[in-house]
Design an enzyme around this catalytic site. Sequence first.
Site, short mmCIF file in Angstrom:
data_model
loop_
_atom_site.label_atom_id
_atom_site.label_comp_id
_atom_site.label_asym_id
_atom_site.label_seq_id
_atom_site.Cartn_x
_atom_site.Cartn_y
_atom_site.Cartn_z
N GLY A 170 -10.39 24.48 133.34
CA GLY A 170 -9.29 23.58 133.67
C GLY A 170 -9.72 22.38 134.48
O GLY A 170 -10.76 21.77 134.19
N SER A 226 -15.31 18.93 135.31
CA SER A 226 -16.42 19.04 134.35
C SER A 226 -16.55 17.80 133.47
O SER A 226 -17.64 17.44 133.05
CB SER A 226 -16.26 20.29 133.47
OG SER A 226 -15.11 20.19 132.66
N HIS A 279 -7.23 15.20 130.45
CA HIS A 279 -8.43 15.51 129.66
C HIS A 279 -9.42 16.39 130.43
O HIS A 279 -10.19 17.12 129.83
CB HIS A 279 -9.10 14.22 129.18
CG HIS A 279 -8.36 13.58 128.05
ND1 HIS A 279 -8.87 13.51 126.77
CD2 HIS A 279 -7.13 13.02 127.99
CE1 HIS A 279 -7.98 12.92 125.97
NE2 HIS A 279 -6.93 12.61 126.70
N ASP A 280 -9.39 16.33 131.76
CA ASP A 280 -10.22 17.26 132.53
C ASP A 280 -9.57 18.64 132.56
O ASP A 280 -10.26 19.65 132.47
CB ASP A 280 -10.42 16.75 133.97
CG ASP A 280 -11.44 17.60 134.73
OD1 ASP A 280 -12.44 18.04 134.12
OD2 ASP A 280 -11.24 17.82 135.94
N ASP A 316 -11.53 21.12 136.72
CA ASP A 316 -12.71 21.45 137.51
C ASP A 316 -13.69 20.30 137.67
O ASP A 316 -14.76 20.46 138.24
CB ASP A 316 -13.44 22.65 136.87
CG ASP A 316 -13.86 22.36 135.43
OD1 ASP A 316 -13.57 21.25 134.93
OD2 ASP A 316 -14.49 23.24 134.81
#
Length: 171
Positions: free
Chosen positions: A89, A93, A70-71, A91
């Site tokens: 991608g 976030s 999911h990240d 990262d």
Amino acid sequence: MSFKTLITLATLALAVVAVPTKRATCSNGRTTAHASCCVWFDVLDDIQENLFDGGECGEEVHESLRLTFHDAIPFSPKLFLQGKFGGLGADGSIMAHSEIETAFHANAGVDEIIEAQRPFAIKHKVSFGDFIQFAGAVGVTNCAGGPRLEFLAGRLNVSLPAPDLLVPEPR
Ligand SMILES: *[C@@H]1O[C@H](CO)[C@@H](O)[C@H](O)[C@H]1NC(C)=O
């Protein structure tokens, strides 16, 4: 931070990482290619004991593996071609901007493992992006017959929130 600044930082980080290395001895006599990787032995010990309940293949492992995907999956060259930010991608976030990304429908339920993982990443001063991929790779080794996933460190700890609708729904 602008997207352009982010790319410049990423390029600088790559240049810094690409220096010749000397083998290093880390905690408990374990060795690695470079001293900057020693921290991962400490993270390993800590998460096996305190996140995965003593090396179990349980709920936290399942959720950690899910989180790697999911990240990482929000990365859209199509959006970039349209002049929009398409995600970067794996990262981190989803952890750095969890209040935004966990509100996406396809990310339902990932908030629990994000909250469980975040204190470990902060404690060991590793980037959120690296931590998420490391936890997933370590976790599956606790599952009988599970894969051995390669882990590469070096992701920046800066990110922008991924855009919505890039994580596929189960169906
Ligand atoms: C990474 O960024 C978060 C904020 O998004 C911060 O809490 C954390 O301490 C940072 N970690 C490192 C290693 O810089």
